[in-house]
Scaffold this motif. Structure first.
Motif, mmCIF file in Angstrom:
data_model
loop_
_atom_site.group_PDB
_atom_site.id
_atom_site.type_symbol
_atom_site.label_atom_id
_atom_site.label_comp_id
_atom_site.label_asym_id
_atom_site.label_seq_id
_atom_site.Cartn_x
_atom_site.Cartn_y
_atom_site.Cartn_z
ATOM 1 N N PRO A 45 0.936 -1.106 -0.095
ATOM 2 C CA PRO A 45 -0.036 0.099 -0.071
ATOM 3 C C PRO A 45 0.764 1.379 0.049
ATOM 4 C CG PRO A 45 0.049 -0.917 2.120
ATOM 5 C CD PRO A 45 0.745 -1.811 1.337
ATOM 6 N N ARG A 46 0.360 2.270 -0.451
ATOM 7 C CA ARG A 46 1.080 3.615 -0.586
ATOM 8 C C ARG A 46 -0.022 4.741 -0.127
ATOM 9 N NH1 ARG A 46 3.648 4.128 -6.548
ATOM 10 N NH2 ARG A 46 4.969 5.816 -5.726
ATOM 11 N N LEU A 47 0.694 5.595 0.492
ATOM 12 C CA LEU A 47 -0.194 6.726 1.112
ATOM 13 C C LEU A 47 0.303 8.055 0.624
ATOM 14 C CD1 LEU A 47 -2.425 7.762 3.274
ATOM 15 C CD2 LEU A 47 -0.376 7.913 4.726
ATOM 16 N N PHE A 48 -0.724 8.963 0.125
ATOM 17 C CA PHE A 48 -0.383 10.123 -0.522
ATOM 18 C C PHE A 48 -1.123 11.278 0.068
ATOM 19 C CE2 PHE A 48 0.439 7.196 -3.651
ATOM 20 C CZ PHE A 48 1.494 7.276 -4.476
ATOM 21 N N GLU A 49 -0.412 12.468 0.254
ATOM 22 C CA GLU A 49 -1.198 13.713 0.525
ATOM 23 C C GLU A 49 -1.936 14.202 -0.785
ATOM 24 O OE1 GLU A 49 -0.763 18.088 2.213
ATOM 25 O OE2 GLU A 49 0.970 17.033 1.802
ATOM 26 N N CYS A 50 -2.939 14.574 -0.531
ATOM 27 C CA CYS A 50 -3.558 15.063 -1.839
ATOM 28 C C CYS A 50 -3.636 16.645 -1.843
ATOM 29 C CB CYS A 50 -5.270 14.650 -2.211
ATOM 30 S SG CYS A 50 -5.025 12.890 -2.488
ATOM 31 N N SER A 51 -3.545 17.409 -2.733
ATOM 32 C CA SER A 51 -3.861 19.023 -2.924
ATOM 33 C C SER A 51 -3.988 19.334 -4.398
ATOM 34 C CB SER A 51 -2.632 19.727 -2.262
ATOM 35 O OG SER A 51 -1.420 19.382 -3.073
ATOM 36 N N SER A 52 -4.608 20.523 -4.611
ATOM 37 C CA SER A 52 -4.430 20.752 -5.841
ATOM 38 C C SER A 52 -4.064 22.126 -6.112
ATOM 39 C CB SER A 52 -6.478 21.070 -6.226
ATOM 40 O OG SER A 52 -6.430 21.483 -7.181
ATOM 41 N N HIS A 53 -3.351 22.373 -7.182
ATOM 42 C CA HIS A 53 -2.485 23.551 -7.627
ATOM 43 C C HIS A 53 -2.801 23.699 -9.063
ATOM 44 C CE1 HIS A 53 0.591 26.561 -7.654
ATOM 45 N NE2 HIS A 53 1.155 25.929 -8.839
ATOM 46 N N MET A 54 -3.269 25.134 -9.200
ATOM 47 C CA MET A 54 -3.866 25.366 -10.493
ATOM 48 C C MET A 54 -4.839 24.395 -11.242
ATOM 49 S SD MET A 54 -2.223 28.490 -10.871
ATOM 50 C CE MET A 54 -2.151 28.765 -12.300
ATOM 51 N N GLY A 55 -5.756 23.790 -10.411
ATOM 52 C CA GLY A 55 -6.558 23.036 -11.041
ATOM 53 C C GLY A 55 -6.116 21.354 -11.187
ATOM 54 N N CYS A 56 -4.677 21.338 -10.854
ATOM 55 C CA CYS A 56 -4.096 19.936 -11.148
ATOM 56 C C CYS A 56 -3.828 19.477 -9.767
ATOM 57 C CB CYS A 56 -2.701 20.034 -11.957
ATOM 58 S SG CYS A 56 -3.037 20.864 -13.213
ATOM 59 N N LEU A 57 -4.209 17.992 -9.714
ATOM 60 C CA LEU A 57 -4.036 17.146 -8.791
ATOM 61 C C LEU A 57 -2.484 16.960 -8.278
ATOM 62 C CD1 LEU A 57 -4.886 15.327 -6.457
ATOM 63 C CD2 LEU A 57 -5.085 13.525 -8.128
ATOM 64 N N VAL A 58 -1.959 17.128 -7.277
ATOM 65 C CA VAL A 58 -0.668 17.217 -6.729
ATOM 66 C C VAL A 58 -0.631 16.156 -5.523
ATOM 67 C CG1 VAL A 58 1.279 18.129 -5.971
ATOM 68 C CG2 VAL A 58 -0.418 19.375 -7.420
#
Length: 574
Positions: free
Chosen positions: A330-343
């Motif tokens: 399993p892999r864990l990521f923090e999600c955020s949005s920058h200029m409408g793109c998923l980061v």
């Protein structure tokens, strides 16, 4: 989509980060530094991967990955699967087993089903709970108890022939139900044909999907006289029956098919099916047809059988090999949005401490995508779209039908908890909030006493160096107490872990701190005497801290430890 860990891809413009993996077993040493072979830019990262020691990021670049097994492990595989079946009753107390099997329990809880019709939800008669139509969307609410606590899973099932309006109505009706239940529902988005094991277990092996649209209250509309159904599965936890086109080319030697005609229902047993499959087919046939049953073995079909299918035609006759469960980590990521793109920023060696109330976190277990929603996260409505974007842009070409599960802070199911090495179920429930502490609620009385005692017994030895650092800290503490006696702010805890709300290592802000120039972008040897290099930001004044970090010290120290480190690196305090 931008990932915190880079992934290999075909040659791209120089602005795109690249990452090349090589295998020491086949390629030997990597190319000389600065090479640009294959059209890749000179700054491309080259990582050497040892056979048998591949990272999770590397394995996920492939659609499938099989771990090498010894001969003894192969021989013991069947016994292991049988043992897992017998352990289903222990799912409540064994989250790791629940996560592995993707089942919170054995499916014996309370079930409610609604069909989306005219953009509204209509209850389905319990007698028809397992009968779904490909042209519709359904809400399936499952209620169960775990460790004395009532928990819910709301499945959002989407048929292949459902319209965009119906899918939108499915989501809006799910939100309404979630509000009705106080926002505690775990929501799992399920696509027809990719139902998870627990969804199948709810219907005890009698899930039947019809290729039509449902009329009112889940009753199917008129259909053709001749119908063909494919039965796949060996027990009540993995069996689904789906209607397929009524022609000979739809048959498969590995499965069982039910051919319903005007006068008889044929049970066609392919040469590759086993006794468990035949037993489940006899259970399902009572749901589909009440007509006379006639068993037919492959190769011994009567003429009427082929006439009903429009004549003979070639069909797959090779025995289907059992699907191997992927062994991806399993892999864990923090999600955020920058200029409408998923980061996405990956968290390695993750733990419960990395789940921050201000964040949306994506946990990829390969067979499911979990989106954990912190109670203070601001972009909840984007979560499902982020999960879909993640699958769509994954370098391994992931299936867009992979189930997406929304999990809210404090309401995590065992199928989510089991992917963490340790889990404290009371982490977000046993401690009073900061507001309760400040307001002086009765529940927080003991906490205030603990904090007061710790402030009064403040030890100068908490920081390295017992001279100037201790004096600065004591002066800062006194200044804070004079300015705001009730302003209790958490600070970093020794060892790098997050400080709890009930025990604060230094429960005060620094109003007379050091100048930012003395702390930012400074080598350890250039810091003022007595300043702890690992917590240099703590010596800033409140105003400077707010100006640099864009948040108060309380907000900063309530974040996950890895996020604190990330911001400190970006701002020159690491």
């Amino acid at each position: 989509m931008a990932l915190g860990t880079s992934s290999p891809s075909p040659p791209a413009p120089p602005s795109s980060p690249q990452h090349i993996y090589t295998n020491t077993r086949t390629l030997g040493s990597p190319e000389p530094e600065g090479h640009s072979g294959g059209g890749y830019p000179t700054y491309t990262n080259v990582e050497v991967v040892n056979d048998g020691a591949e990272s999770a990021a590397f394995k996920q670049l492939f659609r499938t990955w099989s771990e090498k097994r010894s001969r003894n492990q192969k021989l013991g595989g069947r016994d292991k699967s049988i043992h897992v079946k017998l352990d289903v009753g222990k799912l409540h107390t064994q989250p790791k087993l629940a996560a592995q099997l993707r089942m919170v329990d054995d499916g014996s809880g309370k079930v409610e089903v609604w069909c989306i019709q005219d953009l509204h939800r209509q209850p389905v008669d319990p007698k028809r709970h397992g009968q779904l139509c490909a042209g519709n969307c359904y809400l399936v609410l499952y209620t169960y108890q775990r460790l004395g606590r009532v928990q819910y899973i709301l499945y959002l099932w989407q048929g292949h022939q459902a319209t965009a309006d119906e899918i939108e109505a499915l989501n809006s009706n799910a939100e309404e139900l979630d509000v009705m239940y106080g926002g505690v529902l775990v929501q799992e988005h399920v696509t027809m044909g990719s139902e998870p094991p627990h969804f199948l277990a709810i219907f005890q092996g009698q899930l039947v999907i019809f290729q039509e649209r449902a009329g009112h209250h889940g009753k199917g509309q008129s259909a053709s006289t001749t119908r063909l159904f494919q039965v796949q599965g060996t027990d009540s936890h993995n069996t689904r029956t789906m209607e397929v086109p009524a022609r000979a080319s739809s048959l498969n030697s590995s499965d069982i098919f039910l051919l319903v005609t005007a006068s008889v229902c044929y049970l066609w047993f392919g040469k590759g099916c086993n006794g468990d499959q035949r037993e489940m087919a006899r259970v399902v046939v009572t749901v589909i047809s009440r007509k006379n049953e006639e068993m037919v073995l492959e190769g011994q079909e009567p003429p009427h059988f082929w006439e009903a299918l429009g004549g003979r035609a070639p069909y797959p006759s090779n025995k289907r090999l059992p699907e191997e469960v992927p062994s991806f980590q399993p892999r864990l990521f923090e999600c955020s949005s920058h200029m409408g793109c998923l980061v996405l920023a990956e968290v390695v060696f993750f733990s419960q401490e990395d789940l921050d109330k201000y964040d949306i976190m994506l946990l990829d277990t390969w067979q499911e995508i979990f989106l954990w929603l912190g109670e203070a996260a601001s972009e909840w409505k984007e979560a499902v779209a982020w999960g879909q974007e993640y699958l769509k842009t994954h370098p391994a070409g992931r299936s867009p039908a992979t189930p997406i599960v929304l999990v809210k802070q404090g309401h995590e199911p065992p199928t989510f908890i089991g992917w963490f090495f340790t889990w404290d179920p009371y982490k977000w429930t046993s401690h009073p909030s900061h507001k309760e502490v400040v307001d002086g609620s009765p529940a927080a009385a003991s906490t205030i006493s603990e904090i007061t005692a710790e402030v009064n017994n403040f030890r100068l030895s908490r920081w390295p160096g017992n001279g100037r650092a201790g004096a600065m800290a004591l002066q800062a503490l006194k200044g804070s107490q004079d300015s705001s006696e009730n302003d209790l702010v958490r600070s970093p805890k020794s060892g790098g872990s997050r400080t709890s709300s009930s025990v604060s290592s230094t429960s005060a802000t620094i109003n007379g701190g050091l100048r930012r120039e003395q702390l930012m972008h400074q080598a350890v040897e250039d810091l003022p005497e007595g300043v702890d290099p690992a917590r240099r930001e703590f010596y800033l004044s409140d105003s400077d801290f707010q100006d640099i970090f864009g948040k108060s010290k309380e907000e900063f120290y309530s974040m996950a430890t890895w996020r604190q480190r990330q911001e400190k690196k970006q701002l020159g305090f690491f």
